[in-house]
Design an enzyme around this catalytic site. Sequence first.
Site, short mmCIF file in Angstrom:
data_model
loop_
_atom_site.label_atom_id
_atom_site.label_comp_id
_atom_site.label_asym_id
_atom_site.label_seq_id
_atom_site.Cartn_x
_atom_site.Cartn_y
_atom_site.Cartn_z
N ARG A 160 0.84 -1.19 0.00
CA ARG A 160 0.00 0.00 0.00
C ARG A 160 0.88 1.24 0.00
O ARG A 160 1.90 1.31 0.69
CB ARG A 160 -0.91 0.01 1.25
CG ARG A 160 -2.10 -0.97 1.15
CD ARG A 160 -3.09 -0.53 0.09
NE ARG A 160 -4.27 -1.41 0.00
CZ ARG A 160 -4.35 -2.47 -0.80
NH1 ARG A 160 -3.31 -2.84 -1.53
NH2 ARG A 160 -5.46 -3.19 -0.84
N GLU A 191 -3.75 7.12 -5.30
CA GLU A 191 -3.99 6.47 -6.59
C GLU A 191 -5.38 6.82 -7.15
O GLU A 191 -6.32 6.95 -6.38
CB GLU A 191 -3.92 4.95 -6.40
CG GLU A 191 -2.57 4.42 -6.05
CD GLU A 191 -2.62 2.94 -5.75
OE1 GLU A 191 -3.62 2.30 -6.11
OE2 GLU A 191 -1.67 2.43 -5.15
N HIS A 216 -0.37 -0.27 -9.85
CA HIS A 216 -1.12 -1.13 -8.92
C HIS A 216 -1.67 -2.35 -9.65
O HIS A 216 -2.87 -2.56 -9.74
CB HIS A 216 -2.24 -0.34 -8.25
CG HIS A 216 -2.71 -1.00 -6.99
ND1 HIS A 216 -3.26 -0.31 -5.93
CD2 HIS A 216 -2.70 -2.30 -6.59
CE1 HIS A 216 -3.57 -1.15 -4.95
NE2 HIS A 216 -3.25 -2.37 -5.33
C1 8YV Z 1 -6.44 -5.77 -6.02
C2 8YV Z 1 -4.92 -5.14 -4.13
O1 8YV Z 1 -6.12 -7.12 -6.13
O2 8YV Z 1 -5.80 -7.27 -3.64
C3 8YV Z 1 -5.44 -6.16 -3.20
O3 8YV Z 1 -5.44 -5.85 -1.98
O4 8YV Z 1 -4.14 -4.33 -3.71
C4 8YV Z 1 -5.22 -5.03 -5.57
O5 8YV Z 1 -4.09 -5.50 -6.31
C5 8YV Z 1 -6.88 -5.21 -7.36
O6 8YV Z 1 -6.94 -3.82 -7.29
C6 8YV Z 1 -8.29 -5.75 -7.71
O7 8YV Z 1 -9.20 -5.24 -6.76
#
Ligand code: 8YV
Length: 317
Positions: A235, A264, A282
């Site tokens: 994050r 973001e 991301h």
């Molecule tokens: C999500 C993410 O997978 O899974 C998570 O916590 O940080 C992201 O990579 C992606 O944005 C799909 O919601």
Amino acid sequence: MRIVIASPVPQAVADRAEAEFDAVLSQERELDAEALVATLRSSAARGVLVSSRQKLDATTIAALPETVKIIATCSVGFDHIDHEAARARGIVVTNTPDVLTDATADLAMMLLLCAARRAKEYAAVMDAGWRKRFALNEMLGVQPGGKNLGIIGMGRIGRAVASRARGFGMHILYHNRHRLPDDEAIGTRYFDMLEEMLPHCAFVSLHMPSAGSPVMTRERLDLLPRGAILVNTARGDLIDEEALLAALATGQVGAAGLDVFRGEPAFDLRFRDFPNVFLTPHMGSATIETRNAMGWRALDNLARFMEGRHPPDAINY
Ligand code: 8YV
């Protein structure tokens, strides 16, 4: 059971949703909070599938119609959902652990290698037409083998990164809420205090949930060996970005591979100015296999709820 799929999903997931549920799809766009509430109200759906891009804060949760009883996020993180507010309204929140571990760990290693081996600079040379071969002492990267990788957060993804990094000959140090039981067996070294670990880490990779405040602060960045390489696929709020930009400018941090950012999709454009910073938008879980598996897992949670059973990935009940 009627559900709303609030984000475009892989076709196989959409097909299953339509086959097993009374599904209201949104394959053309991500529904923002306002559109999501309106669609849930007009459809009287009992469940909703969201992605980590949809922020369901307390205000949005409060605006949800009484019919909504489950929110299934296609993500392992759930900091985009005020799950305590959802619980207060009797709404179950589920996530999708496990299925995205490998894809995210793969991207973390990609970012580590791209940062270490100057991938952004090499790509720029080729994009510009590559007119001159480099001498033996020019454009050199660094080798991960034999170096220490400090993993901050040794959950599923952290452990998967450790496994990959050992394959590159790296030594694994880690800081975690607790010591793992099998350190000896898997050759990892636990540090209770992050400040004690960081001076030993030529590489650091972040794999913990959002902490609400930076873990990698200026002071901690200054504890790293000069030229250390930082990777973040967890994050954006885990890093003090002003401090990282300053550390990159002085060479205290030698390179970085970043997939997540504060604010973001807006991100601090100054990161683009560094040839030794490799950026991705991301995309940790962004593979065909994983996004299908995540959608499947979210639908499994919705199906279990529909059958009157407790969803396996409930995070607030
Ligand atoms: C999500 C993410 O997978 O899974 C998570 O916590 O940080 C992201 O990579 C992606 O944005 C799909 O919601």
